[in-house]
Design an enzyme around this catalytic site. Sequence first.
Site, mmCIF file in Angstrom:
data_model
loop_
_atom_site.group_PDB
_atom_site.id
_atom_site.type_symbol
_atom_site.label_atom_id
_atom_site.label_comp_id
_atom_site.label_asym_id
_atom_site.label_seq_id
_atom_site.Cartn_x
_atom_site.Cartn_y
_atom_site.Cartn_z
ATOM 1 N N HIS A 21 -3.095 5.990 4.024
ATOM 2 C CA HIS A 21 -3.938 4.896 3.510
ATOM 3 C C HIS A 21 -3.465 3.536 4.030
ATOM 4 O O HIS A 21 -4.251 2.743 4.555
ATOM 5 C CB HIS A 21 -3.934 4.943 1.978
ATOM 6 C CG HIS A 21 -4.920 4.029 1.327
ATOM 7 N ND1 HIS A 21 -4.639 2.714 1.053
ATOM 8 C CD2 HIS A 21 -6.185 4.244 0.891
ATOM 9 C CE1 HIS A 21 -5.696 2.153 0.463
ATOM 10 N NE2 HIS A 21 -6.649 3.057 0.356
ATOM 11 N N SER B 199 -11.113 -0.457 -0.063
ATOM 12 C CA SER B 199 -9.807 -0.469 0.609
ATOM 13 C C SER B 199 -9.939 -0.843 2.072
ATOM 14 O O SER B 199 -9.016 -1.392 2.664
ATOM 15 C CB SER B 199 -9.166 0.919 0.554
ATOM 16 O OG SER B 199 -8.544 1.141 -0.672
ATOM 17 N N ASP C 291 0.863 -1.179 0.000
ATOM 18 C CA ASP C 291 0.000 0.000 0.000
ATOM 19 C C ASP C 291 0.900 1.230 0.000
ATOM 20 O O ASP C 291 2.018 1.179 -0.507
ATOM 21 C CB ASP C 291 -0.869 -0.071 1.284
ATOM 22 C CG ASP C 291 -2.205 0.613 1.107
ATOM 23 O OD1 ASP C 291 -2.237 1.859 1.150
ATOM 24 O OD2 ASP C 291 -3.209 -0.091 0.903
#
Length: 753
Positions: free
Chosen positions: A264, A423, A197
């Site tokens: 994220h 996600s 990621d």
Amino acid sequence: MHIRKHHAAYILFAAAAALSFPRSAAEPLCAAAPNPAAPASPEAASAAFPSPVSDGYAPQEAAVGLIVLFSAAASPEECSALLASLPRAEIQWHENSAALIRVPFRSASGTLGLLCASSCVSAADYDGEIEMASISEDAYSNAQWGLNNTGSYSFISDMNTSTILSVPDIDMNIPEAWASYPALVTSPREVVVAVIDTGVDVNHPDLAGNIWINQGEIPGDGIDNDNNGFVDDIYGWDFYNGDNTVCHYDADGIHTLLADSDDHGSHVAGIIGAVKDNGVGIAGVASCADIKIMVLKIHGGKNGSGTISNAVRAIRYATAMNADICNISWGTSKENRALEQAIRESDMLFVAAAGNSGGNNDKAPVYPANYPLDNVLSVTFIDASGRMSAKSNYGSSTVDIAAPGVHIFSTCVGGYVSLSGSSMAAPHAAGVAALLYSCGRYQYPANIKDLLLSTAKPIAALEGKVRCAGIPDAAAALGTISALRYDYYAPTLTFTPGFDRENLLLTVNAADKGGSGVRTIRYAPGVRELSSFRRGTAETAVIPGSPIVLTKAGKYTFYVSDYAGNERIVVYQLADDLLAPSASLSYQVAFTRKSMTVQVEAFDTQSGLRLVQYAEGAHDASYFRSGEAGKAVAMKDGKGSFTVTREGNYTVYLSDYRGNKAVQTIEVRVIPSVSMTLNASKKTLTVGKTFELLPVLSPDSSTDKLKFTSSSPAVCRVSAAGVVTALAPGKAVITVKTASGIEKKCTITVKTR
Ligand code: CA
Ligand code: CA
């Protein structure tokens, strides 16, 4: 805080963001002013808040409450003036010697610093929620509806945390799983989830305890201690920047650089494995287990963009470093064979986000979620009322399952943030998979995937939308511990050598032994250690059943592995063709005795005949100088001939494709006959019958050719080999003649039947 925009080809699947909360919510109140020690959260540069991406879940600029207690010495006017001087502060209330102000998150720590530095203030700190009954001893557990949904949850996007009504029990039954875990999982083991990621805030108080540490590496010595090709890879690797910096903090060491956010990945990591019961933040789905997050940063820059090549490298790293599960909260519409192969050749379970375009993945594929592999689980997202959002991708044959993905509160760099999207769904499912993996080694992805799907909690709105209309049920999944399959046996290898002209061939086949399936076969020349194959990510891949072409005989080391982590190496001695060709030679002398024809019949049982030549005289093989000195013999199906006019020795040279050479010599001589006898001088035949004339020449070694003629071919004819055939009544004389002039006759009388 910035929001990542979707990158056209390669996107992160978090669709919305709210602002993060300060990490230091639990910091002690600062001492009476002046206090040079500011709270631990320094202020980030005040950034313009970009437009939200349209996912249906509008982000809000987070603000936080700061409670201020004024010192007794301060006059009301001084206090009011101080509050009025604070940039971007909204006064909620100000009564007696206390006030509550609301400031944007990004200014909060700076404002707190100003307050603490003021002589008017005796104490100031963040406001906070007073906890309700919660699923864990973590401050924001009431926001974690995906773990436990009581019919409402806290949506934390600003200081006035709102309560959102939801449908009870739209959750993954996590508290139930946590409660049953100690009794069910009697010998838990560490499970490693690779988060490919952005980076992850490895120093986050809610993550640090569950970050994977490469035990083979000594931090900061500039040496690749474990010899895996990456120097000082302690927490994983930053493939985006090509270094070991898995999180990018600013100079103050807290906030992420806007150019390269690692929020994220930090969010994904928290959903899976935020530290449980540490009093702060949240608890990860798998936080009751020995969970470790391996950080593999491939996304960076303003758009959180990454490349497939780095994804492939990260997958190979995680496979080599023995991670169990790989979380993929990103995707691309482009099919990529290298990416698919890297996944197929890994024994990790890939939990992949299905996408946030609201599209049908059956028709518009999203990769890697769409790869039809046993070790890929494709996950879409639902909200806390069990509904798909307009942005939830679906696909009755390509999306496996859903998971919580709206208003998911988790860790970000230096704080917490609420995000929505697939996600967030993928790590929820990955966390449940991690609980199963923690039950023991030698499990394999296909079985874990089956169990997650077969024990899913049904969600009506998903009927017809995904393969399994539900979300993972951690308690039900843990209840199937007895159905977990284990494979303790490495596959076996069989070898079939062969030749293809100058090359050696070796066909390798692997047989699964134990049920998880053959994962990868590789080889390297020479005798190698198991470690040089880096769990099947290094050296040359072999396609089972398809011959490997090799140029050298000798020892080769072969590696085979399965999806349960079993590995085997086998050293194979590849034999060369050491057998030279051979030939049988004969010759015939022409009737005229002016030429001789040598017949060659040649053989090679292994690599095959490469060259057949001849030369006048008796020679050894070196005379032919590997085919430069002789004359070619045209060969077809192992047979050929050459014609010479002189008597004497002739040498035939033969070589095969692996360089073996042989010579064979024949003496060619004309030996005249001195006498001849025939097996008959007269013979009576009926029409249609045959009779073979057998001349015997003396000496035996005579090379003379014979000629047969019939005085009356209408009565009987004779073949070149002396076979007489009776055709019509009458008489004929057959004459047999040698080149040296000897002649014999046989009279044939032909009668009718
Ligand atoms: Ca290393
Ligand atoms: Ca926590």
